[in-house]
Design a protein around this motif. Sequence first.
Motif, PDB file in Angstrom:
ATOM      1  N   LYS A 128     -13.023  27.268 -19.879  1.00  0.00           N
ATOM      2  CA  LYS A 128     -12.902  25.851 -19.808  1.00  0.00           C
ATOM      3  C   LYS A 128     -11.518  25.292 -20.438  1.00  0.00           C
ATOM      4  CE  LYS A 128     -17.187  24.875 -18.616  1.00  0.00           C
ATOM      5  NZ  LYS A 128     -17.282  24.497 -17.188  1.00  0.00           N
ATOM      6  N   LEU A 184     -16.284  31.624 -22.774  1.00  0.00           N
ATOM      7  CA  LEU A 184     -16.574  30.391 -22.254  1.00  0.00           C
ATOM      8  C   LEU A 184     -15.322  29.155 -22.459  1.00  0.00           C
ATOM      9  CD1 LEU A 184     -18.412  28.706 -20.327  1.00  0.00           C
ATOM     10  CD2 LEU A 184     -19.878  27.880 -22.427  1.00  0.00           C
ATOM     11  N   CYS A 185     -14.981  29.488 -23.721  1.00  0.00           N
ATOM     12  CA  CYS A 185     -13.661  28.525 -24.073  1.00  0.00           C
ATOM     13  C   CYS A 185     -12.646  28.878 -23.085  1.00  0.00           C
ATOM     14  CB  CYS A 185     -13.482  28.683 -25.704  1.00  0.00           C
ATOM     15  SG  CYS A 185     -13.319  30.650 -26.030  1.00  0.00           S
ATOM     16  N   ASP A 216     -11.458  20.742 -25.157  1.00  0.00           N
ATOM     17  CA  ASP A 216     -12.355  21.225 -24.252  1.00  0.00           C
ATOM     18  C   ASP A 216     -13.175  22.633 -24.504  1.00  0.00           C
ATOM     19  OD1 ASP A 216     -11.796  18.983 -22.919  1.00  0.00           O
ATOM     20  OD2 ASP A 216     -11.142  19.929 -21.047  1.00  0.00           O
ATOM     21  N   CYS A 217     -12.201  23.470 -25.364  1.00  0.00           N
ATOM     22  CA  CYS A 217     -12.919  24.631 -25.592  1.00  0.00           C
ATOM     23  C   CYS A 217     -13.690  24.751 -26.885  1.00  0.00           C
ATOM     24  CB  CYS A 217     -11.695  25.658 -26.108  1.00  0.00           C
ATOM     25  SG  CYS A 217     -10.891  24.906 -27.658  1.00  0.00           S
ATOM     26  N   TYR A 252     -18.175  19.029 -21.188  1.00  0.00           N
ATOM     27  CA  TYR A 252     -17.394  19.785 -21.849  1.00  0.00           C
ATOM     28  C   TYR A 252     -15.975  19.186 -22.038  1.00  0.00           C
ATOM     29  CZ  TYR A 252     -20.552  23.702 -20.544  1.00  0.00           C
ATOM     30  OH  TYR A 252     -21.592  24.508 -20.284  1.00  0.00           O
ATOM     31  N   GLU A 253     -15.671  17.910 -21.622  1.00  0.00           N
ATOM     32  CA  GLU A 253     -14.342  17.175 -21.787  1.00  0.00           C
ATOM     33  C   GLU A 253     -14.305  16.369 -22.871  1.00  0.00           C
ATOM     34  OE1 GLU A 253     -16.276  17.469 -18.821  1.00  0.00           O
ATOM     35  OE2 GLU A 253     -14.932  18.700 -17.641  1.00  0.00           O
ATOM     36  N   LYS A 269     -15.682  21.968 -27.309  1.00  0.00           N
ATOM     37  CA  LYS A 269     -16.904  21.412 -26.842  1.00  0.00           C
ATOM     38  C   LYS A 269     -17.724  22.266 -25.908  1.00  0.00           C
ATOM     39  CE  LYS A 269     -17.703  17.329 -25.607  1.00  0.00           C
ATOM     40  NZ  LYS A 269     -18.998  16.776 -26.038  1.00  0.00           N
ATOM     41  N   SER A 270     -16.901  23.318 -25.381  1.00  0.00           N
ATOM     42  CA  SER A 270     -17.838  24.427 -24.533  1.00  0.00           C
ATOM     43  C   SER A 270     -18.363  25.323 -25.377  1.00  0.00           C
ATOM     44  CB  SER A 270     -16.576  24.961 -23.555  1.00  0.00           C
ATOM     45  OG  SER A 270     -15.895  25.813 -24.217  1.00  0.00           O
ATOM     46  N   CYS A 271     -18.191  25.670 -26.406  1.00  0.00           N
ATOM     47  CA  CYS A 271     -18.557  26.641 -27.378  1.00  0.00           C
ATOM     48  C   CYS A 271     -20.137  26.524 -27.688  1.00  0.00           C
ATOM     49  CB  CYS A 271     -17.877  26.727 -28.620  1.00  0.00           C
ATOM     50  SG  CYS A 271     -18.556  28.020 -29.736  1.00  0.00           S
ATOM     51  N   ARG A 291     -24.544  19.277 -19.605  1.00  0.00           N
ATOM     52  CA  ARG A 291     -23.556  19.281 -20.670  1.00  0.00           C
ATOM     53  C   ARG A 291     -22.263  18.928 -20.305  1.00  0.00           C
ATOM     54  NH1 ARG A 291     -22.809  24.281 -24.986  1.00  0.00           N
ATOM     55  NH2 ARG A 291     -21.193  23.105 -26.347  1.00  0.00           N
TER      56      ARG A 291
END
Length: 320
Positions: A269, A265-266, A292-293, A6-7, A295-297, A4
């Motif tokens: 990232k 996780l946010c 990025d946060c 995240y960027e 995307k990472s959720c 996955r």
Amino acid sequence: MAKRSYENRLKQAIQLTILGVILILLLIPIFNKDFLVDFEAYCPFGGIMALGSKSWLGSLSCQMSETQIFMGLALIVGVIFFGKLFCGYICPIGTVIEWLQKGAKKLGFTPVTLRGWLDLALRPLKYVLLYITAYYTIISSELFCKNFDPYYALVTGFDSDVNFWWAIIAIFIAFFGSVIIRFFWCKYLCPLAALSNIAANAFISIPILAIYLLIRWAGYDLHVAWLIGALTLSGALTESLRFKFYNKNPFKITIHEPQCTHCKLCDLKCPQGIEVNTYEKVDHPDCTLCMDCVKSCPKEGSLTFWKFKGTWQAPAILVG
């Protein structure tokens, strides 16, 4: 299963495009000796400084023109209504710092994120540098920032306007210092970041400007140093004491408690080291809406791009 990402791919594309254009402009003179590049022509910060010298002395700083003034005003308006996108998406210094930090992390070194009293104590430094830069630019109609600006020094090959040792120190702090301490240059020394924060603090900054103009209009010869001082002081105090700005910009990362599991996780990232999960709306002064946060959720609907007449998810083009 594919790994996955995240960027924010849109941000990366913009960053690569900006750096690519700069590289092309640097290479063209090698093959075409008659091609001269004026890197001042692409400086929105210089445009704002030139507007100041034009208003005070009646002359534009250095080789600035109406184009640079328009770019500077566009930056200010963009910050007021959309946040600090320039810092995260366009600024070449910010881009290189971010990539250096990511490279260092892959090698096992994570930059230190300053927090608490030390972080707050260092933040006013960039407002002091902005005051000095703006004051000497406006009263002399010469861009003072060219003495030390890391970007200008590097792309011009340390031309005659650059103070060699000032620029070397700034380059070292910007690139190497920011690998050790996360975004040290951007958070604590960059005058453009300070100017952006003053613009973001619109509900205080605009009245200060209006009061100054009214005093001048009434016939009192109030020196521009008072305006610069009031704006920089308001920005420094608001950032250090309140740690957020007075505005109504709806474009903020929004956390929704019913869905959020606080997995953090946010936080992990976030390139800026912001503890995203502790906010309802991320109004941290360092947030550049990198996405990025978002995307990472892992929990759909718990982290969204903005909240305006309801909750909206980030448009797909922004999170790539």
